[in-house]
Scaffold this active site. Structure first.
Site, PDB file in Angstrom:
ATOM      1  N   HIS A  68     -16.188  28.466  13.183  1.00 45.24           N
ATOM      2  CA  HIS A  68     -16.328  27.086  13.658  1.00 45.24           C
ATOM      3  C   HIS A  68     -16.986  27.064  15.050  1.00 45.24           C
ATOM      4  O   HIS A  68     -17.974  26.344  15.262  1.00 45.24           O
ATOM      5  CB  HIS A  68     -14.943  26.419  13.727  1.00 45.24           C
ATOM      6  CG  HIS A  68     -14.972  24.977  14.131  1.00 45.24           C
ATOM      7  ND1 HIS A  68     -14.873  23.950  13.226  1.00 45.24           N
ATOM      8  CD2 HIS A  68     -15.104  24.386  15.353  1.00 45.24           C
ATOM      9  CE1 HIS A  68     -14.941  22.798  13.867  1.00 45.24           C
ATOM     10  NE2 HIS A  68     -15.073  23.038  15.168  1.00 45.24           N
ATOM     11  N   GLU A  69     -16.455  27.857  15.984  1.00 48.23           N
ATOM     12  CA  GLU A  69     -16.988  27.871  17.352  1.00 48.23           C
ATOM     13  C   GLU A  69     -18.372  28.513  17.397  1.00 48.23           C
ATOM     14  O   GLU A  69     -19.241  28.049  18.149  1.00 48.23           O
ATOM     15  CB  GLU A  69     -16.029  28.599  18.301  1.00 48.23           C
ATOM     16  CG  GLU A  69     -14.663  27.947  18.457  1.00 48.23           C
ATOM     17  CD  GLU A  69     -14.713  26.478  18.847  1.00 48.23           C
ATOM     18  OE1 GLU A  69     -15.690  26.051  19.490  1.00 48.23           O
ATOM     19  OE2 GLU A  69     -13.771  25.740  18.493  1.00 48.23           O
ATOM     20  N   GLY A 126     -14.472   0.720  39.838  1.00 42.69           N
ATOM     21  CA  GLY A 126     -14.812   2.096  39.483  1.00 42.69           C
ATOM     22  C   GLY A 126     -13.719   2.717  38.659  1.00 42.69           C
ATOM     23  O   GLY A 126     -12.581   2.248  38.664  1.00 42.69           O
ATOM     24  N   LYS A 165     -11.296   4.581  45.321  1.00 44.70           N
ATOM     25  CA  LYS A 165     -11.219   3.166  45.730  1.00 44.70           C
ATOM     26  C   LYS A 165     -10.141   2.961  46.800  1.00 44.70           C
ATOM     27  O   LYS A 165     -10.385   2.347  47.836  1.00 44.70           O
ATOM     28  CB  LYS A 165     -10.933   2.271  44.507  1.00 44.70           C
ATOM     29  CG  LYS A 165     -11.992   2.361  43.417  1.00 44.70           C
ATOM     30  CD  LYS A 165     -11.735   1.425  42.275  1.00 44.70           C
ATOM     31  CE  LYS A 165     -10.507   1.741  41.457  1.00 44.70           C
ATOM     32  NZ  LYS A 165     -10.604   3.021  40.725  1.00 44.70           N
ATOM     33  N   THR A 166      -8.952   3.478  46.557  1.00 48.29           N
ATOM     34  CA  THR A 166      -7.848   3.333  47.522  1.00 48.29           C
ATOM     35  C   THR A 166      -8.158   4.087  48.803  1.00 48.29           C
ATOM     36  O   THR A 166      -7.883   3.601  49.907  1.00 48.29           O
ATOM     37  CB  THR A 166      -6.529   3.856  46.899  1.00 48.29           C
ATOM     38  OG1 THR A 166      -6.341   3.228  45.634  1.00 48.29           O
ATOM     39  CG2 THR A 166      -5.338   3.565  47.789  1.00 48.29           C
TER      40      THR A 166
END
Length: 466
Positions: free
Chosen positions: A296-297, A75, A81-82
């Site tokens: 632009h935004e 993953g 995972k740990t």
């Protein structure tokens, strides 16, 4: 020379002590159980079998069942995972030996293999137990014919293969390993009898994210009106580690702002900080650059509004964050597992909306669209070479490591791919320009409001279209 030799001998002798042992009998526990793991219900169910075997191996042996020798957890980083490996040890109440793949790698030849031997010797003495190797791709990558450091890596991997095959049937030792690059691992490591099972730990869905947020919110002061379900819906694609980071950043923000508890605004600010970067109010920006950023935004937001498959706009801002001069945030209220061709084509249009706005409104273009262009080009290339979405190239996978692999498809295949990618980008750019030319009044109005207020909310953005 004698001193150096003495140091080398000491280092070689101390190899077996690298693995950290968590053992409740010795007062050192993992303190993690399945209750601490959220959003991985199916994975937990599968791993409960392993816990049962570690607790009561006799009933499985009587049935003639053999426990899996190894389980590989795959993953992307931060998915847990740990954490789930520690939870298995915590639930089973057995010793847990934790080690990182990089800890096997040494500057002295043969010492990596020696460390593997000593790790398994230690495990046999305290069995039943779990060996956990994090980032196993550091030692488990495909063997090569190379010499030097690569040869040392091969030797370490060979020793791991031998040890995993050499378990006695009455030894209850399970090897858990984690990696975010399973494709790098040697095939001999993945065969049944070594890593018998591969469990994919995916990014959590909306329900899983809500459960993860609840766990991380337990030790934090949060206002009662904060809806964790709403935050879970707004953070599609976030891993467990990223969600923990969001709540931690929100707690820091609330403390700095002298709030008595974490507010919804603190969490929203934390999400922006994690995804886009820090706000930079102190950055001096010229009026020309501000105007360019505003158009632009506004271009991104307006183009997205007229694309059926694209997400609704959540916020538009021209306040610099991280490396970005401004940003357009979208509402992410669902988890997507598949993306259609139409969605990908419209995503290209939305990405190029910023550059198109600069062109049609200011009759000039800037470097501000460099990231948009990079992302759009990657999507277009994937459509042609990975997902087979080009009519001329067809459903063929052209993602190859060696160029010679695609030679049977013809000499002009590279040229054809380039042409198809260019057609996708050019079509998307023309479509973005067309939308903006037809809505110039809205483009100017949104840009002017951005220059005036710097931030426009979703509600305010919608008023321009009523």
């Amino acid at each position: 020379m004698i001193v150096i030799l003495f140091i080398v001998i000491l280092q070689m002798q101390g190899l077996g002590d690298k693995g950290k042992v968590y053992d409740s009998d010795k007062g050192k526990e993992t303190n993690v159980t399945f209750q601490d793991v959220a959003g991985l219900e199916e994975e937990k169910t599968e791993l409960i079998e392993i816990v049962e075997f570690l607790k009561k191996p006799k009933k499985f042996h009587e049935m003639g069942a053999k426990i899996p020798k190894g389980i590989l957890l795959c993953g992307k980083p931060g998915t847990g995972k740990t954490l789930i490996a520690k939870a298995i040890a915590g639930e089973a109440g057995v010793p847990f030996i934790s080690m990182s793949g990089s800890e096997f790698i040494e500057m002295f030849a043969g010492l990596g293999a020696s460390r593997v031997r000593k790790l398994f010797e230690k495990a046999k003495k305290i069995s039943p137990c779990i060996i956990f190797i994090d980032e196993i791709d550091a030692i488990g990558s495909r063997r090569t014919n190379a010499s030097g450091a690569e040869s040392e890596n091969n030797q370490t991997l060979n020793q791991l293969l031998v040890e995993m095959d050499g378990f006695e049937t009455n030894e209850t030792i399970i090897v858990l390993a984690a990696t975010n690059r399973p494709e790098m691992l040697d095939k001999a490591l993945l065969r049944p009898g070594r890593f018998d099972r591969q469990i994919v730990i995916a990014a959590p869905d909306a329900k899983g994210r809500e459960e993860i947020l609840k766990i991380h919110a337990e030790n934090k002061k949060i206002e009662p009106n904060v809806d964790l379900k709403e935050i879970a819906l707004d953070t599609a694609g976030f891993t467990g580690a990223e969600l923990a980071n969001v709540l931690n950043e929100a707690a820091i923000t609330a403390t700095i702002n002298k709030h008595t508890a974490i507010t919804k605004t603190d969490i929203e600010d934390a999400v922006k900080k994690v995804t886009v970067g820090l706000e930079k109010h102190s950055r001096v920006i010229s009026e020309k650059d501000k105007k360019l950023t505003a158009y632009h935004e506004a271009g991104h937001a307006i183009v997205s509004k007229f694309l059926e498959t694209q997400l609704d706009v959540k916020e538009v801002s021209i306040i610099p964050r991280g490396v970005a001069g401004g940003y357009t945030m979208y509402k992410t209220n669902e988890d997507k597992y598949y993306v259609s061709k139409t969605e990908m084509k419209e995503k290209l249009v939305a990405l190029l909306g910023g550059r198109a706005a600069e062109q049609v409104a200011l009759n000039d273009i800037s470097t501000g669209a460099s990231n948009d262009i990079e992302v759009a080009t990657e999507i277009a290339k994937d459509m042609v070479t990975k997902y087979g979405m080009s009519d001329k190239v067809g459903p063929i996978n052209l993602e190859v490591k060696d160029k010679y692999e695609i030679q049977p498809l013809g000499e002009n295949i590279d040229e054809l791919v380039g042409q198809e990618v260019k057609v996708l980008i050019d079509t998307a750019y023309s479509k973005a320009q067309e939308i903006l030319i037809n809505n110039m009044d809205k483009l100017h109005a949104v840009s002017e409001r951005l220059l005036e207020k710097e931030i426009i909310s979703a509600e305010e953005f919608e008023t321009f279209f009523k």
